[in-house]
Design an enzyme around this catalytic site. Sequence first.
Site, PDB file in Angstrom:
ATOM      1  CG  ASN A  95       4.382  43.789  34.331  1.00 24.96           C
ATOM      2  OD1 ASN A  95       4.647  42.881  33.551  1.00 24.96           O
ATOM      3  ND2 ASN A  95       4.890  45.011  34.209  1.00 24.96           N
ATOM      4  CB  SER A 121       9.291  42.730  27.508  1.00 24.26           C
ATOM      5  OG  SER A 121      10.440  43.557  27.608  1.00 24.26           O
ATOM      6  CE  LYS A 173       7.400  42.121  30.975  1.00 21.60           C
ATOM      7  NZ  LYS A 173       7.292  43.072  32.061  1.00 21.60           N
ATOM      8  CG  HIS A 176      11.748  39.925  30.942  1.00 24.07           C
ATOM      9  ND1 HIS A 176      11.389  41.228  31.260  1.00 24.07           N
ATOM     10  CD2 HIS A 176      12.232  39.976  29.677  1.00 24.07           C
ATOM     11  CE1 HIS A 176      11.651  42.015  30.237  1.00 24.07           C
ATOM     12  NE2 HIS A 176      12.164  41.284  29.264  1.00 24.07           N
ATOM     13  CG  ASN A 177       9.854  42.967  34.395  1.00 26.07           C
ATOM     14  OD1 ASN A 177      10.015  42.585  33.236  1.00 26.07           O
ATOM     15  ND2 ASN A 177       8.917  43.829  34.726  1.00 26.07           N
ATOM     16  CD  GLU A 180      13.541  45.878  32.794  1.00 26.82           C
ATOM     17  OE1 GLU A 180      13.050  46.795  33.484  1.00 26.82           O
ATOM     18  OE2 GLU A 180      12.899  45.284  31.904  1.00 26.82           O
ATOM     19  CE1 TYR A 181      12.784  45.762  38.391  1.00 24.35           C
ATOM     20  CE2 TYR A 181      13.439  45.987  40.675  1.00 24.35           C
ATOM     21  CZ  TYR A 181      12.492  46.132  39.688  1.00 24.35           C
ATOM     22  OH  TYR A 181      11.266  46.646  39.985  1.00 24.35           O
TER      23      TYR A 181
END
Length: 303
Positions: A95, A121, A173, A176-177, A180-181
Site C-alpha cells: 500500500n 485487496s 487502491k 478503495h480503502n 472501505e473506511y
Amino acid sequence: MELAMIGLGRMGGNMASRLLRGGHRVVVYNRSPEPVRAAETEGAEGATSLEDVVVRLSAPRVVWLMLPAGQVTEDALLLLSERLSAGDILVDGGNSNYKDTMRRATLLAAKGIDLVDCGTSGGIWGLAEGYSLMVGGRPEAIAHLRPALATLAPAPDRGWAHVGPPGAGHFVKMVHNGIEYGLMQAYAEGFEILRAKREFGLDLHQIAELWRHGSVVRSWLLDLTAVALAEDPELSDIRGWVADSGEGRWTVAEAIDQDVPAPVITLALLMRFVSRQDDSYAAKLLAAMRNQFGGHAVLRREE
C-alpha cells in the site's frame, strides 16, 4: 511463469501459495526464515537474500514485493534496482503512497526497469477467493505479468484490471480503502443503534444474516460482520480501539487537494482517532465551557 515473491506475511505468503497452486515457479524471500521454509514445503524455491533472489531468476526477471509502505519498500527497491537489468520488472503490491510510486517509477525507468504498482485487496481470504488487483504501469509490462495476475485474481477475466500508468494502481487502491473506511463506519454505527434499542431484544447476528440475503446493504463486509457476531455478539473480548493504516489519511488529503467534498470518508477516519481516546481532552474542555457560560453541570471524577 517465473517470478519472486518478497515478503511472506499474511498477504504475501498466501499470494505465493496461490501462484504455486496455479503452476508458476515462485522464488520466495522473507527477512525471517520460517515463512520461507513453510513456502518451500508447498514447492517454492527459497532464497537467502535479495541478491540470491536475483541470481535465481532468469531474464526478464519479475520481482514482486509485498512489504510495508515507506522506508522498507524504498530500501528494497533501491537494492534490487542496483542488481536487476534493463527489461526486468519490479511489482509493488503493498500500500505505497501513489506519489512515491510515481517518483520511484521515474527513477527505475532511467535504468530500463519497469515498476508496476498493484493495489491488492482480498485480505486473508484471497488465497481461496482470489484477489482484487488494481494495476498501474506500462502496457508492455502488464502484458508480461498477465499469467500471474490471472492466477491471483478470482478469475482470469475478472477481478483485475490495468487502470492506468505507474501510480494509478496505488491511487485507485488508496481511494478503495477510503471507501472501505466509510462502509465499515456505517455498519458499526447502524449495529450500535440496533443494540441500543434494548426493549426489542434484537439479535444482531440474526439481523446481519438477514441482511446478507436480498438486502441492498449486503456485502462481503457484512458477511464478515455476521461471522464476528456469531462468535461473540457482545464483542466482549475486543477493545473499541481502531487503528488506521495510512490510506484513509491519504484519501482525505487527496480530497482536499482536489477540492472534492468527502465528509463520510473524512469523518470515518476521525472516528478512528476518537476510538483511541480513553478520556478526551476536547470533550472535557467542552464540558468546562458549558459550565462557565451557563452553569451547566459537569461530571466530576470520583476521588
